[in-house]
Enzyme design. Structure first.
Site, PDB file in Angstrom:
ATOM      1  N   TYR A 289       0.862  -1.190   0.000  1.00 47.63           N
ATOM      2  CA  TYR A 289       0.000   0.000   0.000  1.00 47.63           C
ATOM      3  C   TYR A 289       0.892   1.233   0.000  1.00 47.63           C
ATOM      4  CZ  TYR A 289      -4.379   2.467   0.993  1.00 47.63           C
ATOM      5  OH  TYR A 289      -5.489   3.261   0.930  1.00 47.63           O
ATOM      6  N   TYR A 339      -5.609   5.489  -7.234  1.00 52.12           N
ATOM      7  CA  TYR A 339      -5.900   5.328  -5.811  1.00 52.12           C
ATOM      8  C   TYR A 339      -7.327   4.812  -5.675  1.00 52.12           C
ATOM      9  CZ  TYR A 339      -6.952   6.763  -0.981  1.00 52.12           C
ATOM     10  OH  TYR A 339      -7.346   6.803   0.333  1.00 52.12           O
TER      11      TYR A 339
END
Ligand SMILES: [Zn+2]
Lengths: 385, 297
Positions: A289, A339
């Site tokens: 991430y 994102y």
């Protein structure tokens, strides 16, 4: 019972989708079901993030799913990503449902932007509002600023520099440059670009922060046995875990330890290794991430790919690029591709295992995926069938 | 015309003012009221052989019905006359020589020790006035208090209605956290302590994580600390703040960390390990925030 990801789907990734979030969710779910060779009537479970604005029943109505026997939501922002698959796999393994779809859909760029200050964050007398009230009145109220506080201490403790963070951004943009689905397709950056980009919150530059995107991603989870009979090659869920650490807060766990690690990711990593019986050397690629570059370094340390403080050496000289010792985010991650709260990383892992990725690695067998950092989080190890 | 500093010099030279008597001796009734109100269950302060909690020092002399006029009053009046009409307490430190026992008759006396200024503060330009009060049992000094306040010229920040614009970043406050914000309003940095095991805790909460007690109290932190980490915020703009501004995690010697802005210096001067002291900033008619300023050497 062994479980697998049998289908993946997504919308295009943009800055202005021009469509409602519910429509994005429905499009991504349909595309994942088509990929899996299933129809909406096969679905009996839905899982999403607590932050998602599209209710399970609304999505079920749009797609004509009919009955649901399992629905569940995973909290803590992007920390939920792999957790949705963990919940789905548990539902399938226990018989609560047979085909569970995980989804996340938002207009995060054209609608509500998480990176903008929200004055009401600290005003609400919920446990979260009270937690935020120790920080928001001082203007410490954006994800970049919460992460920057850890980054500064990490630099102080280990001698890491802004250039070390920049190397993560350069690697992600290099990967995105050759991924046609990425927002930053054909737009690589140099370390000098990173260093000259404007300050967001020192020590973080603009290019330390991931982009903002509109879009949706969905994944179909079912039993590995059923997945084998479906058209797409299954990605077996070898391990799935959630984790929160001691004295955990939402990106502001400043009160518990030396502020140089991510204890909750350590918890997730330990569980993944225990469940899978694998070690870091058994992993051919990692999807980490990357909402902010510093936590990519921290994750490499907490997951055991290198020792605490040594990530800056691990990533040097292209260490996390496509031909490095551990390719990280071959799709370009959230810094380069889009994102979508970590969900697009899970689909990338599935593509890599199928052999259909834009930047395909040579036959990876096991890929580790993580979710949001600084918050209670989750992780997966997905494997080739 | 005498300047404020000339007046201060004269008043400081006068030394200690007259000894003021107290109305009642140290007594068990007040000790009981105080310990109950504070939630202090130390057995030392209970029963027949109880002693007085040292922090009660000021309680014995709080009767201010007809105090005689001292050097401090002259100084305060002169500051007010010069336009420094605002007042806020900034520091209060106690030193205790020994425990006091019921029946002791105390007297106290005050001397002015320092006037500094004018200084620019978030509240407006002002002078810091410091004095020392000593408590005596007969002629034996038993305790001291150093007190500092800021007399300031209020800034012209009022709206036409006479009220400040509401600060946009209000904290949520509930019954578990109100003591902290009330403390900030009165110039105290309050850190939660467990009423049973004594563990300090910040941020506070309803249950002690160590012993699960719901008995809560607090200590007043000395108000100094060291920067553990910090950020300089540039983008995007944040309501209520001019960029760039600094936010730090401050480690205080009492043993906890606390977050706040670092003010009264350039962002480039801030670093990990920098020693800071608490300072209180009024944000609007309701909210005062504790912040941190460089500790002058
Ligand atoms: Zn306790």
């Amino acid at each position: 019972m062994s479980t697998a990801v049998a289908g993946i789907g997504a919308t295009e990734f943009s800055k202005d989708s021009g469509r409602s979030e519910l429509r994005l969710a429905a499009e991504a779910v349909l595309s994942a079901l088509t990929d899996a060779g299933l129809t909406p009537s096969d679905v009996d479970g839905l899982v999403t993030f607590t932050q998602d604005a599209n209710d399970e029943i609304a999505l079920a109505r749009e797609l004509g799913i009919g009955e649901l026997t399992f629905f569940s939501r995973v909290p803590y922002g992007g920390g939920a990503a792999c957790g949705t698959v963990a919940h789905a796999a548990m539902a399938v393994a226990t018989g609560a449902a047979s085909v569970v779809v995980c989804y996340r859909a938002f207009n995060e760029r054209s609608g509500r932007r998480f990176g903008q200050p929200n004055p009401h964050l600290g005003g609400d007398p919920s446990s979260l509002g009270l937690e935020m009230s120790w920080h928001v009145p001082y203007g410490l109220m954006t994800p970049a600023s919460w992460v920057a506080m850890f980054a500064r201490r990490y630099m102080h403790a280990y001698g890491a520099t802004s250039e070390d963070f920049g190397r993560v951004a350069v690697a992600m943009r290099r990967h995105a440059a050759t991924n046609p689905a990425a927002w930053f397709y054909r737009r690589p950056i140099t370390l000098a670009d990173h260093q000259s980009s404007k300050w967001i919150v020192e020590p973080l530059h603009l290019l330390d922060c991931c982009q903002e995107s509109d879009g949706a991603v969905a994944l179909v989870v079912t039993s590995a046995e059923r997945a084998r009979d479906l058209p797409a090659p299954p990605a077996v869920i070898t391990a799935a875990a959630q984790g929160s650490g001691p004295d955990q807060m939402m990106m502001t766990s400043y009160y518990r330890d030396d502020m140089t690690g991510l204890p909750e990711m350590n918890t997730v990593g330990r569980r993944l290794w225990e469940i899978s019986g694998l070690r870091p050397s058994d992993i051919q690629a990692a999807i980490l991430y990357d909402h902010f570059t510093p936590f990519v370094l921290t994750q490499l340390e907490e997951l055991g790919f290198c020792a605490p403080g040594e990530a800056k050496d691990f990533i040097a000289d292209g260490g996390i690029e496509l031909d490095g010792h551990l390719p990280v985010n071959p799709h370009g991650g959230q810094l380069g591709e889009a994102y979508i709260h970590g969900m697009n990383g899970i689909t990338e892992a599935v593509r890599q295992l199928r052999g259909t990725a834009a930047n395909q690695l040579p036959g990876p067998a096991n890929i580790l995926v993580t979710a949001g950092t600084g918050v209670p989080t989750s992780g997966l190890i997905l494997s080739r069938a | 015309m005498t300047t404020l500093h000339e007046l201060a010099e004269r008043l400081i030279a006068k030394g200690e003012g007259p000894r003021e008597p107290t109305r009642e001796p140290v007594n068990t009734t007040m000790i009981r009221h105080w310990t109950q109100a504070m939630g202090d269950r130390n057995p030392r302060y209970q029963g027949l052989d109880a002693v007085a909690p040292p922090a009660m020092l000021q309680v014995w002399t709080m009767d201010r019905e007809s105090p005689s006029r001292g050097p401090l009053d002259d100084m305060l009046d002169a500051l007010t006359a010069a336009g420094y009409t605002g007042v806020v307490a900034t520091n209060c430190e106690h030193t205790y020589a020994r425990y006091l026992t019921p029946g002791e008759e105390l007297t106290y006396a005050t001397r002015m020790t320092e006037l500094t200024g004018p200084k620019r503060t978030a509240l407006g330009e002002g002078y810091f006035l410091t004095w020392l009060t000593t408590w005596y049992a007969k002629d034996e000094p038993v305790g001291e208090m150093t007190f500092r306040l800021l007399k300031f010229r209020p800034r012209e920040e009022s709206s036409p209605t006479g009220k400040r614009k509401p600060y946009p970043l209000k904290p949520a406050v509930n019954r578990d956290t109100a003591f902290f914000w009330e403390g900030a309003s009165s110039g105290e940095l309050r850190i939660q302590t467990c009423g049973d095991c004594g563990e300090l805790r910040h941020p506070p909460g309803p249950i002690c994580p160590s012993c699960r007690s719901t008995e809560r109290s607090y200590v007043r932190a000395a108000g100094v600390g060291e920067i553990y980490s910090y950020v300089v915020h540039h983008n995007p703009p944040v309501p209520g703040h001019d960029t760039p501004f600094v936010v730090a995690v401050v480690e205080i010697p009492e043993g906890v960390r606390i977050v706040g802005n670092v003010v009264d210096c350039e962002p480039s001067q801030v670093g990990i390990g920098m020693r800071v002291k608490v300072t209180y900033r009024r944000m609007d008619d309701e909210l005062i925030l504790p912040m941190w300023a460089p500790l002058e050497s």
